[in-house]
Design a protein around this motif. Sequence first.
Motif, PDB file in Angstrom:
ATOM      1  N   GLY A 669       0.832  -1.197   0.000  1.00 38.06           N
ATOM      2  CA  GLY A 669       0.000   0.000   0.000  1.00 38.06           C
ATOM      3  C   GLY A 669       0.869   1.251   0.000  1.00 38.06           C
ATOM      4  N   GLU A 670       0.238   2.395   0.296  1.00 39.24           N
ATOM      5  CA  GLU A 670       0.981   3.665   0.326  1.00 39.24           C
ATOM      6  C   GLU A 670       1.950   3.688   1.508  1.00 39.24           C
ATOM      7  N   ASN A 671       3.055   4.389   1.335  1.00 43.05           N
ATOM      8  CA  ASN A 671       4.072   4.564   2.379  1.00 43.05           C
ATOM      9  C   ASN A 671       4.625   3.233   2.871  1.00 43.05           C
ATOM     10  N   ALA A 672       4.765   2.285   1.941  1.00 44.55           N
ATOM     11  CA  ALA A 672       5.388   1.003   2.307  1.00 44.55           C
ATOM     12  C   ALA A 672       6.848   1.250   2.656  1.00 44.55           C
ATOM     13  N   GLY A 673       7.368   0.535   3.618  1.00 39.50           N
ATOM     14  CA  GLY A 673       8.721   0.792   4.102  1.00 39.50           C
ATOM     15  C   GLY A 673       9.678  -0.350   3.886  1.00 39.50           C
ATOM     16  N   SER A 674      10.299  -0.797   4.980  1.00 43.00           N
ATOM     17  CA  SER A 674      11.381  -1.773   4.898  1.00 43.00           C
ATOM     18  C   SER A 674      10.916  -3.129   4.379  1.00 43.00           C
ATOM     19  N   LYS A 675       9.648  -3.469   4.591  1.00 50.17           N
ATOM     20  CA  LYS A 675       9.160  -4.755   4.105  1.00 50.17           C
ATOM     21  C   LYS A 675       9.159  -4.798   2.574  1.00 50.17           C
ATOM     22  N   GLN A 676       8.810  -3.669   1.950  1.00 46.37           N
ATOM     23  CA  GLN A 676       8.848  -3.632   0.485  1.00 46.37           C
ATOM     24  C   GLN A 676      10.285  -3.713  -0.013  1.00 46.37           C
ATOM     25  N   ALA A 677      11.186  -3.022   0.700  1.00 48.80           N
ATOM     26  CA  ALA A 677      12.602  -3.084   0.312  1.00 48.80           C
ATOM     27  C   ALA A 677      13.124  -4.513   0.422  1.00 48.80           C
ATOM     28  N   LYS A 678      12.723  -5.221   1.465  1.00 49.44           N
ATOM     29  CA  LYS A 678      13.136  -6.612   1.643  1.00 49.44           C
ATOM     30  C   LYS A 678      12.563  -7.488   0.533  1.00 49.44           C
ATOM     31  N   ALA A 679      11.300  -7.199   0.141  1.00 46.86           N
ATOM     32  CA  ALA A 679      10.674  -7.952  -0.949  1.00 46.86           C
ATOM     33  C   ALA A 679      11.410  -7.727  -2.261  1.00 46.86           C
ATOM     34  N   ASP A 680      11.842  -6.463  -2.506  1.00 52.22           N
ATOM     35  CA  ASP A 680      12.640  -6.158  -3.710  1.00 52.22           C
ATOM     36  C   ASP A 680      13.940  -6.957  -3.697  1.00 52.22           C
ATOM     37  N   GLU A 681      14.567  -6.962  -2.531  1.00 54.12           N
ATOM     38  CA  GLU A 681      15.855  -7.650  -2.398  1.00 54.12           C
ATOM     39  C   GLU A 681      15.736  -9.150  -2.670  1.00 54.12           C
ATOM     40  N   LEU A 682      14.612  -9.743  -2.220  1.00 55.10           N
ATOM     41  CA  LEU A 682      14.428 -11.185  -2.391  1.00 55.10           C
ATOM     42  C   LEU A 682      13.732 -11.547  -3.695  1.00 55.10           C
ATOM     43  N   GLY A 683      13.287 -10.526  -4.440  1.00 58.43           N
ATOM     44  CA  GLY A 683      12.608 -10.791  -5.709  1.00 58.43           C
ATOM     45  C   GLY A 683      11.243 -11.421  -5.540  1.00 58.43           C
ATOM     46  N   LEU A 684      10.518 -11.028  -4.495  1.00 56.14           N
ATOM     47  CA  LEU A 684       9.209 -11.627  -4.202  1.00 56.14           C
ATOM     48  C   LEU A 684       8.100 -10.966  -5.008  1.00 56.14           C
ATOM     49  N   THR A 685       6.990 -11.680  -5.164  1.00 56.61           N
ATOM     50  CA  THR A 685       5.831 -11.150  -5.883  1.00 56.61           C
ATOM     51  C   THR A 685       5.146 -10.077  -5.045  1.00 56.61           C
ATOM     52  N   GLN A 686       4.982  -8.886  -5.637  1.00 60.10           N
ATOM     53  CA  GLN A 686       4.321  -7.786  -4.947  1.00 60.10           C
ATOM     54  C   GLN A 686       3.019  -7.468  -5.663  1.00 60.10           C
ATOM     55  N   ILE A 687       1.943  -7.325  -4.879  1.00 58.91           N
ATOM     56  CA  ILE A 687       0.632  -7.067  -5.466  1.00 58.91           C
ATOM     57  C   ILE A 687      -0.036  -5.888  -4.774  1.00 58.91           C
ATOM     58  N   SER A 688      -0.992  -5.293  -5.465  1.00 59.74           N
ATOM     59  CA  SER A 688      -1.760  -4.181  -4.910  1.00 59.74           C
ATOM     60  C   SER A 688      -3.005  -4.716  -4.212  1.00 59.74           C
ATOM     61  N   GLU A 689      -3.733  -3.821  -3.560  1.00 60.28           N
ATOM     62  CA  GLU A 689      -4.982  -4.230  -2.929  1.00 60.28           C
ATOM     63  C   GLU A 689      -5.955  -4.776  -3.968  1.00 60.28           C
ATOM     64  N   ALA A 690      -6.036  -4.112  -5.148  1.00 58.69           N
ATOM     65  CA  ALA A 690      -6.950  -4.564  -6.199  1.00 58.69           C
ATOM     66  C   ALA A 690      -6.616  -5.988  -6.637  1.00 58.69           C
ATOM     67  N   GLU A 691      -5.331  -6.279  -6.759  1.00 59.07           N
ATOM     68  CA  GLU A 691      -4.923  -7.634  -7.152  1.00 59.07           C
ATOM     69  C   GLU A 691      -5.236  -8.639  -6.037  1.00 59.07           C
ATOM     70  N   LEU A 692      -5.096  -8.204  -4.788  1.00 60.22           N
ATOM     71  CA  LEU A 692      -5.461  -9.074  -3.672  1.00 60.22           C
ATOM     72  C   LEU A 692      -6.948  -9.402  -3.731  1.00 60.22           C
ATOM     73  N   ILE A 693      -7.781  -8.393  -3.991  1.00 59.58           N
ATOM     74  CA  ILE A 693      -9.227  -8.613  -4.062  1.00 59.58           C
ATOM     75  C   ILE A 693      -9.572  -9.595  -5.174  1.00 59.58           C
ATOM     76  N   GLU A 694      -8.852  -9.513  -6.302  1.00 65.00           N
ATOM     77  CA  GLU A 694      -9.075 -10.472  -7.384  1.00 65.00           C
ATOM     78  C   GLU A 694      -8.737 -11.889  -6.936  1.00 65.00           C
ATOM     79  N   LEU A 695      -7.624 -12.024  -6.200  1.00 61.24           N
ATOM     80  CA  LEU A 695      -7.269 -13.349  -5.680  1.00 61.24           C
ATOM     81  C   LEU A 695      -8.350 -13.870  -4.744  1.00 61.24           C
ATOM     82  N   LEU A 696      -8.883 -12.973  -3.909  1.00 62.64           N
ATOM     83  CA  LEU A 696      -9.925 -13.376  -2.971  1.00 62.64           C
ATOM     84  C   LEU A 696     -11.206 -13.766  -3.691  1.00 62.64           C
ATOM     85  N   LYS A 697     -11.517 -13.068  -4.790  1.00 60.53           N
ATOM     86  CA  LYS A 697     -12.703 -13.425  -5.573  1.00 60.53           C
ATOM     87  C   LYS A 697     -12.570 -14.837  -6.125  1.00 60.53           C
ATOM     88  N   ASP A 698     -11.373 -15.157  -6.585  1.00 57.27           N
ATOM     89  CA  ASP A 698     -11.127 -16.497  -7.136  1.00 57.27           C
ATOM     90  C   ASP A 698     -11.304 -17.569  -6.075  1.00 57.27           C
TER      91      ASP A 698
END
Length: 699
Positions: A669-698
């Motif tokens: 979300g907005e103002n993401a901090g060190s967790k996003q930086a760690k995700a970048d470093e590890l090459g993890l999949t990052q999604i938005s709230e809208a993408e999360l809602i799509e996953l939940l719909k599925d």
Amino acid sequence: MVLEQAEQAPIPKTGTQKADQTPDQKIEKRAAELRSQLQKASYAYYVLDAPDLPDSVYDRLYRELQDLEEQYPALQTADSPTQRVGAEPAEQFTSVRHNIPLYSLENAFDTEEYLDWQARWQRLEPDVGEATAVTELKIDGNALALTYENGMLTRGVTRGDGVVGEDITQNVRTIRTIPLRLHTEAGQTPPPIVEVRGEAFLPLDVFDDINQKREAEGTALFANPRNAAAGTLRQLDAKVVAERRLDFFAYTVLMPAGSGDFSAPTDQWAALEFLQTLGFRVNPNRKRCQSATEVASYYDEWEEKRHDLPYLTDGVVVKLNSFELQDRLGFTNKFPRWAIALKYPAEEVPTILNDVTVQVGRTGAITPVAELNPVQLAGTTVSRATLHNADRLAELDLHLGDTVIVRKAGEIIPEVVRVLPTLRPTDAIAYQLPANCPVCGQPVVKPEGEAVTRCVNQSCRAILSGSLRHWASRDALDISGLGERLVQSWIDQSVVSSIADLYDLTLEDLLPLERMGKQLANKLLQAIALSKQRPWPKVLYGLGIRLVGSTNAQILADSFPSAAALAAADESAIAQIYGIGPEIAQSVRQWFQLPANQELIARLQAAGLQLAATTQPASQQTQPLAGKSFVLTGTLPTLKRAEAKAQIQAAGGRVSGSVSTKTDYVVVGENAGSKQAKADELGLTQISEAELIELLKDS
């Protein structure tokens, strides 16, 4: 227009019509009109208290719809007013898990305690200042959780233990102030799923009518409206429930963001107004308060005015208005940090203190208990009352023979409130808490910073007795027949010195014991053997870890599927679980680090106890998010952190507080901090709230 339609003659029955005949469009339209008219009339009568139809007209419309549905059963719908009562009596109620746990509220008994509570949450959010709060009268009733799917009432559940309640949908449908279908404007799409929480209660005039009828029939009277409401909700025959005319106030709504044509409320005040638009009755005596002074004023105002209300209220519920602030504050080990019940003083009565006895609990806690001249208090006879701890004893300055004032704390547990020293006998002796455990004789200790004095001798028979009784209790391992007297007898005769010893017992061990025949011995051994089948959450609760009640045990077991996983978890990982917090996490971590407890776990494992979940929950077996790990970071556009976490968990996923190589998705979300930086470093999949809602719909 309604009255004009009411003057239409009802469609007559004819001998050629059959019960299975298909209605034509004209009849379907008329049935729909009747349902709508009756629903609006019921809402005006029961919720708004502003009837817009004479009773005779309502009865005529109701009979017309009833006749149509009898002739054409296909016209019956779940939200039809004729279907509020009509099902056959239930044989029993089914236990079901709540979508989101129902937590109790912390109590404050005066405005000073309220200010202490405010200071605690302000230390966590020092930049907030005096946040807006919503005050509502605390109804003395029974909490219900109502689920609506696509606008229709599909489930009504009692609070139960907060995690599991009883499905009483059939009874809930009889309560006129609970809509069977959510009120929506023409053309609006109702939310796909909504959970509404509120309080079911008996109005005072209805309670009096019920007791008068019971007295005339020679039946035992109900002690108070709350007990009567609880008993009514658990009636197996819904017709009996309908006759008792329960009422309902809604106070909370839970729903996903972007629900049809509706937006989820962002604060408590908006939530209450939204509930009204959906057709619920909301207590009108609520107020938005901008300061603690306004809260105190509201509390003082209603202390006397509440006695003129047509229902019982025992206090004021104060909730911080902002849902965003609520989400940031979260929960303690027992309560939400953002809400508190500011209770009114309970009924108080004087009596004589005859003696003080001391109880030793399973955690070693020393609790002094006042032995009193019996006295009537809030409908029950009270002869004992808690004195809490050494600090409370010092405050009271108790002397044997004192006249003391007793009340029920939270209207449940009798406690000594104060002493009347002017009535003290001249030869009265001051009471001092013993320096040694009254059971084992070892010195007691009072840890720094704690109010509780404890026996720390783990070989103390009182601690062992408490642990065994807790282990055998119904909510834990449910060992039938292993009660307090038998437990104490086995300890006295050195039959057992540990929980694990139960699983080493043989018929030869038991037969020599006093009053132990072969039949009883076999029955006990069978009950002990049966306890090996109890699931992992029950075992975890049975271990008696300090601060881990049955609700928290279930939550922990959902996140850690085995004792080994929980033992290996670090404190921060445990504390991140929704509803747990640092206090419980520390207690759990300390418990598993003790060698004696590690040995206990090993022995229970060897005995065949269920120290791991045997199967995945059904929700995780079929849903696409099963086994997926999520981390939330930053502020999401519409979802609160707790809502996102709850929806992910309901879909079978797991939410962690830290990013690692095992993380499947990082929701940014907005103002993401060190967790996003760690995700970048590890090459993890990052999604938005809208993408999360799509996953939940599925899912």
